[in-house]
Write an enzyme that holds these catalytic residues in place. Structure first.
Site, mmCIF file in Angstrom:
data_model
loop_
_atom_site.group_PDB
_atom_site.id
_atom_site.type_symbol
_atom_site.label_atom_id
_atom_site.label_comp_id
_atom_site.label_asym_id
_atom_site.label_seq_id
_atom_site.Cartn_x
_atom_site.Cartn_y
_atom_site.Cartn_z
ATOM 1 N N HIS A 98 0.867 -1.180 0.000
ATOM 2 C CA HIS A 98 0.000 0.000 0.000
ATOM 3 C C HIS A 98 0.903 1.230 0.000
ATOM 4 O O HIS A 98 1.611 1.477 0.971
ATOM 5 C CB HIS A 98 -0.891 -0.023 1.248
ATOM 6 C CG HIS A 98 -2.008 0.971 1.233
ATOM 7 N ND1 HIS A 98 -1.805 2.333 1.208
ATOM 8 C CD2 HIS A 98 -3.356 0.803 1.239
ATOM 9 C CE1 HIS A 98 -2.972 2.956 1.210
ATOM 10 N NE2 HIS A 98 -3.929 2.042 1.232
ATOM 11 N N HIS A 154 -0.545 2.688 11.878
ATOM 12 C CA HIS A 154 0.348 3.814 11.634
ATOM 13 C C HIS A 154 0.514 4.662 12.887
ATOM 14 O O HIS A 154 -0.429 4.843 13.659
ATOM 15 C CB HIS A 154 -0.269 4.677 10.512
ATOM 16 C CG HIS A 154 0.665 5.680 9.927
ATOM 17 N ND1 HIS A 154 0.225 6.814 9.267
ATOM 18 C CD2 HIS A 154 2.015 5.728 9.880
ATOM 19 C CE1 HIS A 154 1.264 7.506 8.844
ATOM 20 N NE2 HIS A 154 2.360 6.873 9.204
ATOM 21 N N GLU A 169 -3.650 14.427 11.765
ATOM 22 C CA GLU A 169 -4.633 14.122 10.731
ATOM 23 C C GLU A 169 -6.052 14.416 11.223
ATOM 24 O O GLU A 169 -6.542 13.776 12.159
ATOM 25 C CB GLU A 169 -4.535 12.650 10.329
ATOM 26 C CG GLU A 169 -3.149 12.220 9.883
ATOM 27 C CD GLU A 169 -3.050 10.723 9.639
ATOM 28 O OE1 GLU A 169 -4.038 10.008 9.920
ATOM 29 O OE2 GLU A 169 -1.994 10.266 9.176
ATOM 30 N N TYR A 221 -15.410 4.875 4.625
ATOM 31 C CA TYR A 221 -13.952 4.910 4.538
ATOM 32 C C TYR A 221 -13.436 3.488 4.679
ATOM 33 O O TYR A 221 -13.874 2.740 5.558
ATOM 34 C CB TYR A 221 -13.396 5.820 5.635
ATOM 35 C CG TYR A 221 -11.897 5.874 5.699
ATOM 36 C CD1 TYR A 221 -11.133 6.107 4.556
ATOM 37 C CD2 TYR A 221 -11.230 5.704 6.906
ATOM 38 C CE1 TYR A 221 -9.753 6.161 4.619
ATOM 39 C CE2 TYR A 221 -9.853 5.762 6.983
ATOM 40 C CZ TYR A 221 -9.120 5.987 5.834
ATOM 41 O OH TYR A 221 -7.750 6.037 5.896
ATOM 42 N N HIS A 245 -3.067 4.583 15.072
ATOM 43 C CA HIS A 245 -4.362 4.427 14.425
ATOM 44 C C HIS A 245 -4.233 3.427 13.290
ATOM 45 O O HIS A 245 -3.146 2.946 12.970
ATOM 46 C CB HIS A 245 -4.889 5.772 13.916
ATOM 47 C CG HIS A 245 -3.949 6.470 12.969
ATOM 48 N ND1 HIS A 245 -2.859 7.205 13.396
ATOM 49 C CD2 HIS A 245 -3.922 6.541 11.613
ATOM 50 C CE1 HIS A 245 -2.214 7.700 12.365
ATOM 51 N NE2 HIS A 245 -2.830 7.310 11.258
#
Length: 431
Positions: free
Chosen positions: A286, A329, A335, A344, A365
């Site tokens: 990704h 992450h 963010e 999402y 997160h």
């Protein structure tokens, strides 16, 4: 407003645009003639210091019926922006349900609610974030001395009448209004809701593409700037400005949206997010979410953004032998996310259109338990993530939520629980 030409647009990003609502209203060969055509006044609208490098300079020459200087003193308004002062800094992950739509008559200004900020409005850096909700058109005119405004509608179409022309903006489109530009927001639907990023730093621009090449992501030709349109109205008009976070007002005897012609590059514009040319892997893994950057406001540190506006649009997922959702992450950046429509791909539930979340610097997160379990066990056929549009305001400075954001009933007290269902799957005997 002279609407005959108001909804035509000029294409391009950062161009030296020019437009006139009457033939010959633009002077030829000079900016400030002794007598401007049609008896207009000449006014310079500067968005950067005079001595910025030419590639960074933002300014527009206006030819208007009355100069902006023709106004009485401003008086601080009794009603200020909703949301109150900033609250305590928290490292906790935060998520909100959509704020309630107003039930009392509320225009765009009264419907702005402060959610978070990371800088005072007197600093030439940082951002402030608002939600807006409105159910009536503005009858007054507004300008923001504190920063550039990025509007992200989530519900309801807007008509934004500005000094330089008219923008119609719907959900899945955005609008950017330069610092100080006067405008009026009119509703084309009964109700409107959305998000606003106020950029106190360097003006937004397209990100560098690097090895992507000369095309991709948000292409310059898809940005639209209005053509000249003016109001020649001699009637009482309230002009409101936001100055260092406070609302001030004055009464004019004319409409300030009275620019008949203009040329320059300090301009408003809109962009259809569906035009974004999404880049992704065609092999494995990704890529970093920076490939989804639409616009960026840089800092003096190369590659470190004051504000990145990032979207997560419909796209094909084809990576082989790959955990396809965004990975778990911990991030230097901060963010603030919102959702315009759909779902999402990192959150199976709880993150809904009109809602928001905040993950601060180094707050862990990633996908929730349900999403993670599905992704680990998925049959990795090509799959399209469709009918979705999430976005992110990403900034290098820690965002401090407003007191309203920390105390409002829309704050989800159980947000952390979405990761509590992640099973312990480690087995040292199985590779």
């Amino acid at each position: 407003m002279n609407l005959d030409s108001a909804l035509a647009y000029q294409s391009g990003f950062g161009n030296e645009f020019s437009s006139e609502a009457l033939p010959g209203a633009l002077p030829v060969g000079q900016n400030s003639p002794q007598k401007a055509p049609y008896g207009l006044y000449t006014e310079l609208f500067s968005g950067t210091a005079f001595t910025m490098t030419r590639s960074e300079a933002r300014r527009t020459w206006m030819y208007r019926i009355q100069p902006s200087a023709n106004h009485p003193a401003f008086v601080k308004l009794e009603r200020q922006l909703a949301g109150g002062p900033l609250g305590e800094v928290t490292p906790n992950r935060l998520r909100w349900n959509p704020l309630d739509l107003p039930t009392e008559p509320t225009d765009f200004i009264d419907g702005l609610v402060s959610m978070a900020a990371n800088s005072g409005a007197d600093k030439p850096a940082g951002i402030s974030i608002y939600h807006y909700g409105a159910n009536r058109s503005m009858e007054r005119v507004f300008f923001n001395a504190d920063g550039e405004l990025l509007l992200v509608p989530q519900l309801g179409r807007l008509r934004i009448a500005t000094e330089l022309g008219v923008l119609d903006v719907a959900p899945l489109e955005i609008a950017v209004l330069p610092r100080g530009l006067k405008f009026r927001v009119e509703l084309l639907d009964p109700q409107a809701r959305g998000y606003v990023a106020e950029n106190h730093g360097a003006p937004l621009r397209l990100p560098d593409l690097g090895p992507i090449g000369s095309n991709g992501l948000a292409n310059p030709r898809d940005f639209l700037t209005p053509v000249a349109a003016y109001e020649n109205l001699q009637q009482p008009t309230t002009l409101v400005q936001k100055f260092l976070g406070q609302l001030w007002g004055t009464e004019l005897n004319h409409s300030p949206l009275n620019v008949v012609a203009w040329h320059g590059n300090n301009v408003p514009y809109k962009y259809d997010l569906r035009r974004f040319n999404t880049i992704g892997t065609v092999s494995f893994d990704h890529p970093d979410p920076s490939i989804f950057t639409v616009l960026t406001s840089p800092t003096s540190v190369h590659g470190l953004a004051n504000l990145d506006f990032v979207i997560f649009p419909p796209r094909w997922m084809v990576a082989e032998n790959t955990f396809r959702p965004p990975w778990f992450h911990r991030n230097l950046m901060n963010e603030f996310m919102g959702l315009i429509q759909g779902e999402y791909d990192a959150k199976a539930e709880g993150f809904v259109p009109g809602g928001a979340s905040l993950h601060s610097c180094m707050s862990a997160h990633g996908p929730d338990g349900e999403t993670c379990t599905k992704a680990i066990n998925a049959d990795l056929k090509p799959a399209k993530i469709d009918n979705t549009m999430a976005f992110m305001f990403e900034t290098s400075q820690v965002l401090r939520p407003s007191r309203f954001a920390l105390d409002c009933p829309q704050l989800q007290s159980t947000y952390d629980a979405c990761w509590a269902t992640l099973p312990a799957t480690f087995d040292p005997t199985r590779r």
